[in-house]
Write a protein that holds these residues in place. Sequence first.
Motif, PDB file in Angstrom:
ATOM      1  N   VAL A 177       0.846  -1.198   0.000  1.00  0.00           N
ATOM      2  CA  VAL A 177       0.000   0.000   0.000  1.00  0.00           C
ATOM      3  C   VAL A 177       0.887   1.256   0.000  1.00  0.00           C
ATOM      4  CG1 VAL A 177      -1.697   1.342   1.317  1.00  0.00           C
ATOM      5  CG2 VAL A 177      -1.904  -1.151   1.195  1.00  0.00           C
ATOM      6  N   LEU A 178       1.904   1.238   0.847  1.00  0.00           N
ATOM      7  CA  LEU A 178       2.769   2.421   0.938  1.00  0.00           C
ATOM      8  C   LEU A 178       3.590   2.597  -0.331  1.00  0.00           C
ATOM      9  CD1 LEU A 178       3.782   2.157   4.696  1.00  0.00           C
ATOM     10  CD2 LEU A 178       1.997   3.563   3.643  1.00  0.00           C
ATOM     11  N   GLU A 179       3.927   1.479  -0.936  1.00  0.00           N
ATOM     12  CA  GLU A 179       4.637   1.537  -2.218  1.00  0.00           C
ATOM     13  C   GLU A 179       3.742   2.248  -3.248  1.00  0.00           C
ATOM     14  OE1 GLU A 179       7.442  -1.953  -3.820  1.00  0.00           O
ATOM     15  OE2 GLU A 179       5.311  -2.373  -3.983  1.00  0.00           O
ATOM     16  N   GLU A 180       2.495   1.832  -3.281  1.00  0.00           N
ATOM     17  CA  GLU A 180       1.547   2.403  -4.247  1.00  0.00           C
ATOM     18  C   GLU A 180       1.279   3.889  -3.958  1.00  0.00           C
ATOM     19  OE1 GLU A 180       0.487   0.800  -6.965  1.00  0.00           O
ATOM     20  OE2 GLU A 180      -0.542   2.653  -7.514  1.00  0.00           O
ATOM     21  N   GLN A 181       1.237   4.214  -2.683  1.00  0.00           N
ATOM     22  CA  GLN A 181       0.997   5.608  -2.299  1.00  0.00           C
ATOM     23  C   GLN A 181       2.027   6.545  -2.964  1.00  0.00           C
ATOM     24  OE1 GLN A 181       0.731   6.828   2.113  1.00  0.00           O
ATOM     25  NE2 GLN A 181       2.803   7.338   1.565  1.00  0.00           N
ATOM     26  N   PHE A 182       3.288   6.140  -2.941  1.00  0.00           N
ATOM     27  CA  PHE A 182       4.312   7.000  -3.557  1.00  0.00           C
ATOM     28  C   PHE A 182       4.285   6.925  -5.086  1.00  0.00           C
ATOM     29  CE2 PHE A 182       6.038   7.030   0.784  1.00  0.00           C
ATOM     30  CZ  PHE A 182       6.188   8.411   0.925  1.00  0.00           C
TER      31      PHE A 182
END
Length: 333
Positions: A177-182
Amino acid sequence: MMKRIAKPIAFIAGLAALLGVSIAQAEEIVIKFSHVVADSTPKGQGALMFQKLVKERLGDKVRVEVYPNSSLYGDGKEMEALLLGDVQMLAPSLAKFDKYNEAVQIFDLPFLFDNLAAVDRFQASESGQALLSSMEDKGIIGLGYWHNGMKQLSANKPLHEPKDARGLKFRVQASNVLEEQFKQVRAVPRKMSFAEVYQGLQTGVVNGAENPWSNIYSQKFYEVQDYITESDHGVLDYMLITNAKFWNGLPDDVRNELNAILAEVTTEVNDQARAINERDKQNIIKAGTSEIIQLTPQQRSEWREAMRPVWKKFEGQIGADLIEAAEKSNSAT
Ligand code: LMR
């Protein structure tokens, strides 16, 4: 040979029986509590308070050993160590559970919770509490939620608008999720364990990161990040966990006392977390090495809009109902 060792064992058993303790009772229970942050942070303080109260109340039966700052296991290895029984307690960030239950990824959705009060309400709700017991079949029991705080964006250049992050490499926790956020702001995410972040920022392997103030201060990230944007764009909280077999195998009286102690510690950690983060924000301001950037309401809503597509991408894994329940926690009623 057999006879030679049989005698001392019989003697010790006899002595223990005479003293009115069984050998099993006489054995001290050791709880190794490993974590990756500094003692001064909410999690670090919680682990030490737990150790102190266990010593006071169960000192003859249980000993807690605390290993902070990735000194025993880093975040890549700690979960495996718990499942193997090499440590008995951890409090990994909620970003580190997707292998065990994808629904826990809810906590990483950007701009889902307005503030820690909303996070509190969701964690206390039926849906939030159900997540604690959702991994028992995988050998993990959730004992409670501990706050750290809302995350801030830091970088080696000023971040006011989402376009400022374009092309920058951001360290992320091991979370898709955090990967996708960036990716949504066209930055380049790099999964990296917590212990490697300082060096990563210092050497330019990554240009930015996201952390609550307490981690930015205690790991000295502010020394190697010229700008910190007070974005409050997500939450970094923890699930306090134990090995299910270990926990269920404890004598009832010990487990009950540990549960009572943990309830006390959890309340204290969650009461103190905001103050610790505020203190460390002030410490960073005092150090004067990074410029603190405030977002205008317009800029904040641009970040929100830019990152918001992440929700849809993970709705299938997390569950639309759960997301709706979490969103509702933003209103106090
Ligand atoms: C991180 O990896 O950034 C955090 O999970 C560290 C922590 O435990 O606060």
